[in-house]
Motif scaffolding. Structure first.
Motif, short mmCIF file in Angstrom:
data_model
loop_
_atom_site.label_atom_id
_atom_site.label_comp_id
_atom_site.label_asym_id
_atom_site.label_seq_id
_atom_site.Cartn_x
_atom_site.Cartn_y
_atom_site.Cartn_z
N ALA A 106 0.84 -1.37 0.02
CA ALA A 106 0.02 0.01 0.02
C ALA A 106 0.81 1.24 0.03
CB ALA A 106 -0.95 -0.06 1.36
N ALA A 107 2.02 1.29 0.72
CA ALA A 107 2.84 2.49 0.93
C ALA A 107 3.42 2.69 -0.58
CB ALA A 107 3.87 2.16 2.02
N ALA A 108 3.58 1.52 -1.35
CA ALA A 108 4.23 2.13 -2.67
C ALA A 108 3.45 2.24 -3.48
CB ALA A 108 4.85 0.83 -2.94
N GLY A 109 2.17 2.33 -3.26
CA GLY A 109 1.15 2.93 -4.16
C GLY A 109 0.24 1.66 -4.95
N GLY A 110 0.70 0.48 -4.39
CA GLY A 110 -0.23 -0.56 -4.52
C GLY A 110 0.57 -1.69 -5.35
N GLY A 111 -0.13 -2.92 -5.67
CA GLY A 111 0.50 -3.85 -6.40
C GLY A 111 -0.10 -5.41 -5.81
N ARG A 112 0.71 -6.33 -5.98
CA ARG A 112 0.51 -7.80 -5.60
C ARG A 112 1.17 -8.01 -4.37
NH1 ARG A 112 0.55 -12.52 -10.08
NH2 ARG A 112 -1.45 -11.50 -10.34
N VAL A 113 0.38 -8.54 -3.34
CA VAL A 113 1.01 -9.25 -2.34
C VAL A 113 1.20 -10.68 -2.46
CG1 VAL A 113 0.70 -10.07 0.39
CG2 VAL A 113 0.39 -7.50 -0.69
N LEU A 114 2.24 -11.55 -2.74
CA LEU A 114 2.24 -12.68 -3.30
C LEU A 114 2.51 -13.75 -2.11
CD1 LEU A 114 2.71 -14.67 -5.86
CD2 LEU A 114 5.27 -14.21 -5.53
N VAL A 115 1.50 -14.63 -2.39
CA VAL A 115 1.70 -16.17 -1.32
C VAL A 115 2.16 -17.05 -2.24
CG1 VAL A 115 0.33 -17.48 0.33
CG2 VAL A 115 -0.43 -14.91 0.00
N PRO A 116 3.39 -17.50 -2.04
CA PRO A 116 3.87 -18.81 -2.74
C PRO A 116 3.44 -20.10 -2.43
CG PRO A 116 5.53 -17.78 -1.43
CD PRO A 116 4.47 -16.93 -1.34
#
Length: 470
Positions: free
Chosen positions: A91-101
């Motif tokens: 969220a702090a980076a402006g969004g994206g993907r939290v990856l669960v391997p």
């Protein structure tokens, strides 16, 4: 087909036969049928515009693996803080993907943020802790249509924009008869006293912030709840064994639930997907095997539903498979804020433990309206009760201060194989169901007579039951 008792559709057929003796009846019937077909066609013409508005969120091309924030996928180390750090960094980076391997990741509550996609790779399982303390502090949530402060849903977001849960992995609530589900019934401790207390507080107008449950109480949380969110996507994942309802969007707008498997047939109240007071919802190509309703569209309950007063509308259910469950596509029983413009088509439903295919349930305490429901091309292999049920006496309540307004239910192209009966339609005394139209449909092996009471405007056109046109 067995003879109908006096309270079934016999009176409807008798009136139709008597009216046929009048010279003007054929023309009137034709006009009525043409009008109904035109109304249905106009309703279905709304679907493309609704679908164009429903657009999954898009996310920046940034990835935040939970392993880089301390998560260990051995199924034993608790990863709650690692999930929290990964979501915060994303969220702090402006969004994206939290990856669960791939791996098994034990955790407590996961709270999503704006512009965050939680993505489970193939072979990944998020396994939720069985310790209720891992879902504290309490959060603003909704329990069976009433707002309160309670244990956090296992995956939760409140007031967020652009949130998603995607991938080919498994989200495992780990509920069973000894954990969470045991709260559903006596002996104590159980949720019964807390449900009554919450209802009393809502009726008395106690502010939500003062309806505090959680520790020391027994109201089960949902597995996934997204509350007052905009632009929601849940895609590809398998969810199983929730404490209660599996997927519960509340007061959300622009929701896509696609190619999700809900495999939770054993648990009490283990509904599959319950959009509540939501607008513009698409549920497509999903598979449901549940301990309660497969898809249940809701809108708040009783006094609290009247306070919030937000409807569910523009809900599309396309090409889904329903197996075990109390109802395939259901509206209610929480209908107080109103439900309208629901469309379901190309769905397949069948199980010895699927009680009903199409189900509408409410009562004179709920109030609200249920109208403009359209179903077509539904295939039902077998059902354990009625193929189509519209019951305004849910929980055996026939009268009360808030009669629901239920009508304009259109069904076409339904084919059912085996069930006890085709129709169970029960209105309230003085408050009938207003308008159920069934056209071009076949009910092949119905063992019992239909039950139809307090219904105004029950129309059958080219409907076949047990090989006979009715």
């Amino acid at each position: 087909m067995q003879p109908s008792p006096p309270h079934t559709r016999r009176s409807f057929l008798a009136l139709a036969a008597a009216g046929a003796a009048l010279a003007s009846a054929p023309a009137a019937a034709h006009a009525q049928a043409t009008g109904a077909s035109a109304q249905a066609a106009a309703a279905w013409a709304r679907v493309p515009a609704i679908r164009r508005r429903i657009r999954p969120p898009r996310f920046p091309d940034r990835t935040f693996p939970i392993t880089e924030h301390g998560a260990v996928g051995d199924g034993a180390a608790k990863c709650t803080e690692a999930f929290g750090r990964a979501v915060a960094a994303c969220a702090a980076a402006g969004g994206g993907r939290v990856l669960v391997p791939a791996g098994t990741w034990l955790t407590g509550a996961i709270h999503l943020a704006d512009n965050v996609e939680l993505h489970l790779e193939a072979g990944a399982t998020i396994r939720f802790s069985r310790d209720p303390a891992d879902y504290l502090p309490v959060v603003f949530t909704r329990y069976e249509g009433i707002e309160l402060m309670n244990y956090s849903p296992f995956i939760y977001a409140h007031g967020r924009t652009n949130v998603a849960i995607t991938g080919a992995g498994v989200i495992d609530g780990q509920a069973d008869a000894a954990h969470w589900w045991d709260w559903s019934s006596d002996p104590a401790p159980s949720e019964g006293p807390d449900k009554r207390l919450l209802a009393q507080q809502a009726e008395a107008g106690v502010p939500v912030a003062e309806r505090v449950f959680g520790e020391g109480h027994y109201l089960r949380p949902n597995l996934i709840q997204l509350y007052r969110c905009r632009n929601v996507l849940i895609e590809g994942v398998t969810v199983r064994d929730s404490p209660m309802w599996n997927i519960h969007p509340v007061l959300c707008t622009n929701v896509t639930i696609r190619e999700v498997t809900v495999d939770s047939p054993r648990g009490p109240n283990n509904d599959g997907c319950d959009p509540e007071s939501c607008v513009d919802v698409l549920i497509e190509r999903c598979e449901f095997n549940t301990g309660d309703d497969c898809v249940a569209i809701k809108a708040g309950k009783n006094a609290d539903g009247r306070r919030v007063n937000e409807p569910s509308m523009n809900v599309l259910v396309d090409s889904c498979v329903m197996r075990d469950g109390n109802g395939g596509v259901t509206v209610g029983s929480e209908t107080t804020g109103g439900v309208s413009w629901v469309f379901a088509w190309n769905c397949t439903m069948s199980s010895a433990r699927l009680e009903r295919a199409i189900r509408i349930k409410t009562n004179p305490e709920r109030g609200g309206y249920v109208r403009d429901l359209y179903f077509k091309d539904i295939t039902v292999g077998q059902a354990a009760d009625s193929v189509v049920e519209v019951a305004l006496n849910y929980e055996n309540k026939h009268t009360g201060p808030h009669f629901p307004d239920v009508g304009t239910i259109d069904i076409q192209g339904l084919r059912a194989g085996k069930a006890p009966r085709a129709f169970y339609l029960i209105g309230n005394p003085g408050n009938p169901i207003r308008g159920v139209r069934v056209r071009n449909s076949v009910f092949e092996e119905m063992a019992e007579a239909d039950v139809v009471s307090e219904v105004s405007g029950f129309e059958l056109r080219n409907v076949w039951v047990n090989g006979r046109r009715v």
